[in-house]
Write a protein that holds these residues in place. Structure first.
Motif, PDB file in Angstrom:
ATOM      1  N   ALA A   1       1.685   1.901  -3.485  1.00 17.38           N
ATOM      2  CA  ALA A   1       0.518   2.431  -4.180  1.00 17.38           C
ATOM      3  C   ALA A   1       0.329   3.914  -3.893  1.00 17.38           C
ATOM      4  CB  ALA A   1      -0.733   1.647  -3.777  1.00 17.38           C
TER       5      ALA A   1
ATOM      6  N   PHE B   1      -8.135   1.488  -0.236  1.00 16.08           N
ATOM      7  CA  PHE B   1      -7.763   0.319  -1.032  1.00 16.08           C
ATOM      8  C   PHE B   1      -8.110  -0.978  -0.296  1.00 16.08           C
ATOM      9  CE2 PHE B   1      -4.485   2.920  -3.487  1.00 16.08           C
ATOM     10  CZ  PHE B   1      -5.267   2.944  -4.622  1.00 16.08           C
TER      11      PHE B   1
ATOM     12  N   LEU C   1      -2.563  -3.355  -7.553  1.00 18.04           N
ATOM     13  CA  LEU C   1      -2.697  -3.918  -6.216  1.00 18.04           C
ATOM     14  C   LEU C   1      -3.457  -5.246  -6.243  1.00 18.04           C
ATOM     15  CD1 LEU C   1      -3.408  -0.931  -3.788  1.00 18.04           C
ATOM     16  CD2 LEU C   1      -1.471  -2.505  -3.759  1.00 18.04           C
TER      17      LEU C   1
ATOM     18  N   PHE D   1      -5.065   0.604  -8.605  1.00 16.47           N
ATOM     19  CA  PHE D   1      -5.898  -0.406  -7.957  1.00 16.47           C
ATOM     20  C   PHE D   1      -5.767  -1.755  -8.658  1.00 16.47           C
ATOM     21  CE2 PHE D   1     -10.034  -2.530  -7.354  1.00 16.47           C
ATOM     22  CZ  PHE D   1     -10.007  -2.654  -5.970  1.00 16.47           C
TER      23      PHE D   1
ATOM     24  N   LEU E   1     -13.091  -0.380  -7.756  1.00 16.90           N
ATOM     25  CA  LEU E   1     -13.250   0.559  -6.662  1.00 16.90           C
ATOM     26  C   LEU E   1     -14.679   1.052  -6.546  1.00 16.90           C
ATOM     27  CD1 LEU E   1     -10.054   2.800  -6.919  1.00 16.90           C
ATOM     28  CD2 LEU E   1     -10.767   1.485  -4.909  1.00 16.90           C
TER      29      LEU E   1
ATOM     30  N   THR F   1       0.823  -1.210   0.000  1.00 17.95           N
ATOM     31  CA  THR F   1       0.000   0.000   0.000  1.00 17.95           C
ATOM     32  C   THR F   1       0.857   1.260   0.000  1.00 17.95           C
ATOM     33  OG1 THR F   1      -0.132  -0.222   2.407  1.00 17.95           O
ATOM     34  CG2 THR F   1      -1.972  -1.096   1.118  1.00 17.95           C
TER      35      THR F   1
ATOM     36  N   ARG G   1     -13.450   6.067  -5.602  1.00 20.54           N
ATOM     37  CA  ARG G   1     -12.738   6.397  -6.836  1.00 20.54           C
ATOM     38  C   ARG G   1     -12.769   7.897  -7.096  1.00 20.54           C
ATOM     39  NH1 ARG G   1     -14.078   6.759 -12.365  1.00 20.54           N
ATOM     40  NH2 ARG G   1     -12.407   6.030 -13.769  1.00 20.54           N
TER      41      ARG G   1
END
Length: 327
Positions: free
Chosen positions: A183, A222, A265, A262, A231, A180, A236
């Motif tokens: 991200a 997330f 991930l 996303f 999302l 994360t 979003r």
């Protein structure tokens, strides 16, 4: 062994001597620990020698160069088969030594004699498994202690170095490598021609918050959508607006960055799940094969002990490499 007992004749009331034959008593103990211990030591020693030889062969067929030597899968299969064969052969030899060297029984009861022979082979296998397990656990424990000591030393050295250099940024001293965090870095990276993330922003705007303040809510957004294919619309929109304000990207580009981040991930999560599932299957197969190998090793030890006992009773000469001697 004949035992003479005195009985009385009912007709003449005269004592008569009637021979009664009793069962011959066994010579020696039911369990001979000397041959069992010797067979166990012999099995473990043979196993160590053969496994060392197999390790040398494995190093000979592998290579650090690309497209050279055996593949990892082929090497794992061959190593597993070799370990199984070594296990069975070692305990069969150890059982043979125990069966041939144990004290024979003087009785003619072949059923009991055969059971004792096989029992001595089983004892060799059981003692070998227990000793091998204890040695393996002690080795793993020592390795874990050494690893923990090395990690502590490295951490202590890092703390000492950071304390000795007060100019080291606090962010580097507390570096995190969570997915994360990566991200968040991707989301908040400045767009082409935009000001850096640490540049001053309009007061009261969303960009006025520091990266540390934004990392936690982004990571939570997330995480909340981890089990969803895409999302949530509100998350979003919020993330895209935050990225646009923070990086200077247009709203459409910010939304595209959020979707790509996303998706990456989700792909990383799926890759981790696939790796864990493959590791579970490999561990499951290895556990079943190990259990089956140990069971076959027990049977081989019992069969080897029975063969050794038969050779002992028949005084069979064993010739090894053309030599009539044991060595």
């Amino acid at each position: 062994m004949a035992v003479v007992t005195t009985t009385t004749d009912a007709a003449t009331d005269a004592p008569t001597d009637t021979p009664v034959v009793a069962t011959d008593l066994p010579v020696g103990r039911y369990v001979d620990w000397g041959p069992i211990i010797l067979g166990t030591l012999g099995a473990l020693a043979i196993m160590v020698v053969l496994m060392t030889f197999g390790g040398a062969l494995g190093l000979g067929v592998t290579s650090a160069q690309p497209y050279a030597g055996l593949s990892a899968k082929a090497l794992a299969v061959l190593a597993g088969l070799y370990a199984c064969l070594v296990h069975v052969a070692s305990f069969a030899t150890g059982g043979y030594l125990a069966g041939r060297m144990r004290t024979p029984w003087a009785t003619s009861d072949t059923v009991e004699s055969h059971f004792r022979d096989g029992g001595h082979g089983f004892a060799v296998w059981a003692l070998g498994i227990v000793v091998g397990t204890v040695l393996a656990l002690s080795g793993v424990s020592a390795a874990l202690k050494a690893t923990a000591g090395a990690a502590t030393a490295v951490a202590s050295a890092g703390v000492a170095g950071a304390a000795a250099n007060p100019q080291t940024p606090a962010a580097l001293q507390q570096l995190s490598m969570q997915p994360t965090d990566y991200a968040v870095d991707r989301l908040l990276a400045p767009g082409p021609g935009a000001a850096p993330a640490g540049a001053a922003a309009p007061a009261g705007g969303a960009a006025a918050a520091s990266r540390a303040d934004l990392a936690a809510p982004i990571a939570r957004a997330f995480a909340a959508n981890a089990n969803s294919p895409q999302l949530d619309a509100r998350d979003r929109t919020w993330l895209a607006g935050l990225v646009s304000q923070r990086t200077g990207l247009p709203q459409a580009d910010a939304e595209k960055r959020v979707d790509e981040d996303f998706a990456e991930l989700k792909a990383a999560e799926q890759k981790a799940r696939d790796a864990a599932d493959r590791a579970r299957k490999v561990t499951l197969i290895a556990a079943f094969l190990a259990a089956a190998t140990m069971a076959i090793g027990a049977a081989a030890a019992c069969a080897g002990a029975a063969l050794g006992a038969r050779h002992r009773d028949e005084r069979t000469l064993v010739v090894l490499f053309g030599s009539r001697r044991f060595w």
